[in-house]
Design a protein around this motif. Structure first.
Motif, PDB file in Angstrom:
ATOM      1  N   HIS A 139      48.458  50.578  48.065  1.00 52.76           N
ATOM      2  CA  HIS A 139      48.012  48.720  47.763  1.00 52.76           C
ATOM      3  C   HIS A 139      46.826  49.412  46.271  1.00 52.76           C
ATOM      4  CE1 HIS A 139      47.942  47.419  51.859  1.00 52.76           C
ATOM      5  NE2 HIS A 139      48.021  48.316  52.226  1.00 52.76           N
ATOM      6  N   ALA A 140      46.664  47.525  45.901  1.00 46.27           N
ATOM      7  CA  ALA A 140      46.181  47.620  45.130  1.00 46.27           C
ATOM      8  C   ALA A 140      45.289  46.298  44.679  1.00 46.27           C
ATOM      9  CB  ALA A 140      47.179  48.251  43.523  1.00 46.27           C
ATOM     10  N   PHE A 141      44.224  46.971  44.554  1.00 46.77           N
ATOM     11  CA  PHE A 141      43.834  45.445  44.963  1.00 46.77           C
ATOM     12  C   PHE A 141      42.075  45.700  43.429  1.00 46.77           C
ATOM     13  CE2 PHE A 141      43.727  46.845  48.575  1.00 46.77           C
ATOM     14  CZ  PHE A 141      44.729  45.983  48.968  1.00 46.77           C
ATOM     15  N   HIS A 142      41.761  43.999  42.894  1.00 48.34           N
ATOM     16  CA  HIS A 142      40.845  44.346  41.695  1.00 48.34           C
ATOM     17  C   HIS A 142      40.185  44.858  42.743  1.00 48.34           C
ATOM     18  CE1 HIS A 142      42.748  41.225  38.480  1.00 48.34           C
ATOM     19  NE2 HIS A 142      43.140  41.172  39.950  1.00 48.34           N
ATOM     20  N   ASN A 143      38.948  45.308  41.900  1.00 49.48           N
ATOM     21  CA  ASN A 143      37.580  46.446  42.260  1.00 49.48           C
ATOM     22  C   ASN A 143      36.486  45.287  42.387  1.00 49.48           C
ATOM     23  OD1 ASN A 143      36.157  48.741  43.124  1.00 49.48           O
ATOM     24  ND2 ASN A 143      36.405  49.884  41.025  1.00 49.48           N
ATOM     25  N   VAL A 144      36.959  44.878  42.929  1.00 53.50           N
ATOM     26  CA  VAL A 144      35.882  44.065  42.763  1.00 53.50           C
ATOM     27  C   VAL A 144      35.402  43.294  44.326  1.00 53.50           C
ATOM     28  CG1 VAL A 144      34.649  41.664  41.268  1.00 53.50           C
ATOM     29  CG2 VAL A 144      35.623  42.830  40.176  1.00 53.50           C
ATOM     30  N   CYS A 145      33.851  43.318  44.589  1.00 49.64           N
ATOM     31  CA  CYS A 145      33.411  42.989  45.339  1.00 49.64           C
ATOM     32  C   CYS A 145      33.220  41.450  45.726  1.00 49.64           C
ATOM     33  CB  CYS A 145      32.379  43.144  46.425  1.00 49.64           C
ATOM     34  SG  CYS A 145      31.330  42.988  47.646  1.00 49.64           S
ATOM     35  N   ARG A 146      33.573  40.866  46.737  1.00 51.61           N
ATOM     36  CA  ARG A 146      33.537  38.660  47.068  1.00 51.61           C
ATOM     37  C   ARG A 146      32.572  37.969  47.155  1.00 51.61           C
ATOM     38  NH1 ARG A 146      38.648  37.064  48.141  1.00 51.61           N
ATOM     39  NH2 ARG A 146      37.374  35.342  47.650  1.00 51.61           N
ATOM     40  N   HIS A 147      31.271  39.823  47.475  1.00 46.32           N
ATOM     41  CA  HIS A 147      29.882  39.137  47.564  1.00 46.32           C
ATOM     42  C   HIS A 147      29.515  38.538  45.698  1.00 46.32           C
ATOM     43  CE1 HIS A 147      25.891  39.358  49.321  1.00 46.32           C
ATOM     44  NE2 HIS A 147      26.176  38.728  48.901  1.00 46.32           N
ATOM     45  N   HIS A 148      28.762  39.576  46.208  1.00 43.52           N
ATOM     46  CA  HIS A 148      28.231  38.756  44.064  1.00 43.52           C
ATOM     47  C   HIS A 148      29.598  40.373  43.425  1.00 43.52           C
ATOM     48  CE1 HIS A 148      25.710  36.430  45.803  1.00 43.52           C
ATOM     49  NE2 HIS A 148      24.881  37.202  46.578  1.00 43.52           N
ATOM     50  N   ALA A 149      30.052  40.614  42.951  1.00 42.97           N
ATOM     51  CA  ALA A 149      30.729  41.042  42.067  1.00 42.97           C
ATOM     52  C   ALA A 149      30.896  42.026  41.532  1.00 42.97           C
ATOM     53  CB  ALA A 149      31.215  39.446  41.088  1.00 42.97           C
ATOM     54  N   SER A 150      30.166  43.082  42.585  1.00 43.33           N
ATOM     55  CA  SER A 150      29.400  45.217  42.265  1.00 43.33           C
ATOM     56  C   SER A 150      31.319  44.940  42.351  1.00 43.33           C
ATOM     57  CB  SER A 150      28.492  45.111  43.396  1.00 43.33           C
ATOM     58  OG  SER A 150      28.926  46.493  43.336  1.00 43.33           O
ATOM     59  N   ALA A 168      26.778  46.666  51.307  1.00 48.24           N
ATOM     60  CA  ALA A 168      27.707  47.298  52.069  1.00 48.24           C
ATOM     61  C   ALA A 168      28.540  45.684  52.448  1.00 48.24           C
ATOM     62  CB  ALA A 168      27.070  48.114  53.068  1.00 48.24           C
ATOM     63  N   TRP A 169      29.223  45.284  52.015  1.00 47.90           N
ATOM     64  CA  TRP A 169      29.753  44.694  52.458  1.00 47.90           C
ATOM     65  C   TRP A 169      31.659  45.633  52.233  1.00 47.90           C
ATOM     66  CZ3 TRP A 169      31.656  38.553  51.792  1.00 47.90           C
ATOM     67  CH2 TRP A 169      30.591  37.929  52.210  1.00 47.90           C
ATOM     68  N   THR A 170      32.164  45.831  53.287  1.00 45.93           N
ATOM     69  CA  THR A 170      33.219  46.480  53.796  1.00 45.93           C
ATOM     70  C   THR A 170      34.367  45.952  53.787  1.00 45.93           C
ATOM     71  OG1 THR A 170      31.445  47.789  55.025  1.00 45.93           O
ATOM     72  CG2 THR A 170      33.776  48.121  55.482  1.00 45.93           C
ATOM     73  N   TYR A 171      35.384  46.674  53.298  1.00 49.12           N
ATOM     74  CA  TYR A 171      36.764  46.857  53.280  1.00 49.12           C
ATOM     75  C   TYR A 171      37.569  47.679  53.585  1.00 49.12           C
ATOM     76  CZ  TYR A 171      34.799  42.573  49.984  1.00 49.12           C
ATOM     77  OH  TYR A 171      34.082  41.929  49.300  1.00 49.12           O
ATOM     78  N   GLY A 172      38.840  47.148  54.530  1.00 49.29           N
ATOM     79  CA  GLY A 172      39.693  48.108  54.684  1.00 49.29           C
ATOM     80  C   GLY A 172      40.965  48.548  53.465  1.00 49.29           C
ATOM     81  N   LEU A 173      41.758  49.641  53.739  1.00 51.41           N
ATOM     82  CA  LEU A 173      42.175  50.185  52.715  1.00 51.41           C
ATOM     83  C   LEU A 173      43.282  48.538  52.639  1.00 51.41           C
ATOM     84  CD1 LEU A 173      42.576  54.100  53.677  1.00 51.41           C
ATOM     85  CD2 LEU A 173      40.991  52.577  51.585  1.00 51.41           C
ATOM     86  N   ASP A 174      43.591  48.361  53.751  1.00 55.41           N
ATOM     87  CA  ASP A 174      44.254  46.704  53.458  1.00 55.41           C
ATOM     88  C   ASP A 174      43.875  46.066  52.250  1.00 55.41           C
ATOM     89  OD1 ASP A 174      42.286  45.694  55.255  1.00 55.41           O
ATOM     90  OD2 ASP A 174      44.691  45.586  56.450  1.00 55.41           O
ATOM     91  N   GLY A 175      42.433  45.799  52.234  1.00 57.38           N
ATOM     92  CA  GLY A 175      41.752  44.968  51.196  1.00 57.38           C
ATOM     93  C   GLY A 175      41.233  43.545  52.166  1.00 57.38           C
ATOM     94  N   GLN A 176      41.296  44.136  53.636  1.00 58.95           N
ATOM     95  CA  GLN A 176      40.271  42.956  54.374  1.00 58.95           C
ATOM     96  C   GLN A 176      39.158  43.127  54.580  1.00 58.95           C
ATOM     97  OE1 GLN A 176      42.030  40.380  55.420  1.00 58.95           O
ATOM     98  NE2 GLN A 176      43.637  40.786  54.701  1.00 58.95           N
ATOM     99  N   LEU A 177      38.433  42.014  54.317  1.00 59.80           N
ATOM    100  CA  LEU A 177      37.131  42.157  54.881  1.00 59.80           C
ATOM    101  C   LEU A 177      37.123  41.741  56.141  1.00 59.80           C
ATOM    102  CD1 LEU A 177      34.017  41.804  54.238  1.00 59.80           C
ATOM    103  CD2 LEU A 177      34.256  39.704  54.628  1.00 59.80           C
ATOM    104  N   VAL A 178      35.900  43.924  56.086  1.00 56.27           N
ATOM    105  CA  VAL A 178      35.594  43.697  57.661  1.00 56.27           C
ATOM    106  C   VAL A 178      34.691  43.465  58.060  1.00 56.27           C
ATOM    107  CG1 VAL A 178      38.272  45.577  58.157  1.00 56.27           C
ATOM    108  CG2 VAL A 178      35.514  46.725  57.279  1.00 56.27           C
ATOM    109  N   LYS A 179      33.222  43.909  57.332  1.00 50.25           N
ATOM    110  CA  LYS A 179      32.075  43.390  57.811  1.00 50.25           C
ATOM    111  C   LYS A 179      31.229  43.059  56.354  1.00 50.25           C
ATOM    112  CE  LYS A 179      28.203  46.091  58.704  1.00 50.25           C
ATOM    113  NZ  LYS A 179      27.228  47.498  59.413  1.00 50.25           N
TER     114      LYS A 179
END
Length: 434
Positions: A139-150, A168-179
């Motif tokens: 997988h590849a993703f934009h390395n940016v948290c969807r909360h406040h852009a860290s 501490a928003w947490t994402y799986g290796l598939d990109g899904q927000l899990v916490k």
């Protein structure tokens, strides 16, 4: 006016795909998530849009482009003007039309050979992370948290998930927000709509490639033949049959920050060995420069030369009987010689600064020969330091009022001319996205 019209569809798309703050926008955003090219590119467009907003800017850029004519044959042509290497607005145009389009080499497969492996990088303003999940999918993703852009991750290594260091928003290796931490009381929030923004990823040979404006492949990675055709064109077979493959063992990485425009480094690479006998006397002694030849393809040029000096056995062993230098447009170089392969990835950092990333590979039979590896790396380091002096000197000359354009040496600088013609073609094309 042209640039303003060009960006109008992008602005329309942005209004539909900005991070949502109500349910209507959620639905729209989710719809676009099902069409990955829009999702993968939306953050780029949002950043780029302010850079090109006036008709006067567009006229100025068009004037710069038209100072080079790719239709003039090399023996009559002048080189692109120095402004191509110094003007900040021209640099911004390059990011948008070259680096945020098409396949870009960003790493190698051994960086993500095992589940949970990841590496990060930056291309222009794009921060990315590439990983392999527990099922082996890349997988590849934009390395940016969807909360406040860290930024989420840095460097490389192994992770079971990506935890934002900010909140501490947490994402799986598939990109899904899990916490999502401490969101009690939030309204109209759907966790499924706040996964990481995906980027199209593929592999070819030993390399990992990203494409920032291509549709995400719904069934996983793209077919390697399709990627090869789009990235390398008709020379992909030539490279694979000349030892550019995944059988090589990885050795190490070295990085050089150079005070020059990224194209200066490319030009230096593409001068058909012109500078080698004058600037790299040690390297020249191991090459038969009279045998130097250049072949150009759609997006690739290959420079080749007979290697080996029987008077110096060490050089003969390192360079082998033939040296192949492949330039993959716009910024990736593959050097295959003897038991070695090294790659040069030129990353633009600004109008007058670039980062050159060297990755070294060796045939498996020699992977434990530390003395040979160390001496070869020392030879390579010497050449790179010599090139840095040359490139930084050229950049200073380009910024001088004494220089505007130059000429080509027709018998040796064919690959450089080919590079400049491709640049003109890509930069002149209308950047309209449906």
């Amino acid at each position: 006016m042209l640039m303003t019209m060009m960006l109008r569809p992008i602005a329309t798309h942005l209004r539909r795909s900005q991070y949502p703050n109500d349910k209507t926008h959620f639905n729209r955003h989710q719809e676009h998530r099902r069409r990955p090219p829009a999702a993968a590119f939306c953050s780029l467009r949002r950043r780029i849009r302010p850079l090109f907003c006036s008709a006067s800017d567009d006229v100025s850029l068009q004037q710069l482009l038209h100072q080079f004519d790719p239709k003039v044959p090399i023996d009559e042509a002048v080189t692109p003007p120095s402004s191509w290497y110094t003007d900040p607005s021209f640099f911004d145009l390059e990011l948008h039309r070259l680096f945020y389009r098409g396949w870009q080499a960003v790493g190698y497969i051994q960086q993500i050979k095992d589940p949970r492996d990841f590496f990060t990088g930056r291309l222009g303003n794009v921060e990315f992370v590439v990983c392999r999940d527990d099922n082996g999918k890349i997988h590849a993703f934009h390395n940016v948290c969807r909360h406040h852009a860290s930024l989420l991750a840095s460097g490389s290594g192994q992770k079971s998930c990506f935890v934002c260091p900010y909140h501490a928003w947490t994402y799986g290796l598939d990109g899904q927000l899990v916490k999502a931490t401490r969101i009690t009381g939030i309204q109209n929030f759907n966790v499924n709509e706040f996964g990481l923004i995906p980027i199209t990823v593929a592999t070819w040979g030993p390399f990992v490639l990203l494409n920032l404006d291509k549709e995400i492949f719904p069934q996983g990675e793209a077919d390697s033949d399709i990627v090869a055709n789009e990235w390398l064109g008709s020379c992909s077979t030539i490279l694979s049959t000349n030892g550019v493959d995944s059988s090589l063992s990885y050795v190490c990485r070295r990085e050089y920050t150079i005070e020059c425009n990224w194209k200066v480094f490319c030009d230096n690479y593409l001068d058909g060995g012109y500078h080698v006998p004058y600037a790299h006397k040690g390297l020249a002694f191991g090459l038969q420069l009279q045998s130097y030849s250049t072949t150009t393809f759609e997006k690739v040029s290959i420079q080749s030369c007979e290697g080996g000096s029987m008077e110096r056995k060490d050089d003969y062993d390192r360079l082998g009987s033939k040296v192949l230098y492949a330039f993959v447009y716009p910024n990736f170089m593959i050097n295959r010689y003897g038991p070695w392969m090294d790659t040069n990835l030129v990353l633009p950092l600004g109008p007058r600064k670039c980062l050159v990333v060297f990755d070294y590979f060796i045939e498996a039979s020699l992977k434990d020969d530390k003395d040979f590896i160390e001496s070869s790396l020392e030879d390579s380091e010497r050449v790179q330091l010599e090139d840095i002096v040359l490139c930084e000197g050229v950049q200073k000359g380009l910024e001088s009022p004494a220089y505007s354009t130059g000429r080509y040496a027709p018998t040796v600088e064919k690959a450089m001319h080919h590079f400049h013609c491709l640049l003109h073609q890509n930069l002149s094309n209308d950047c309209v996205v449906e």
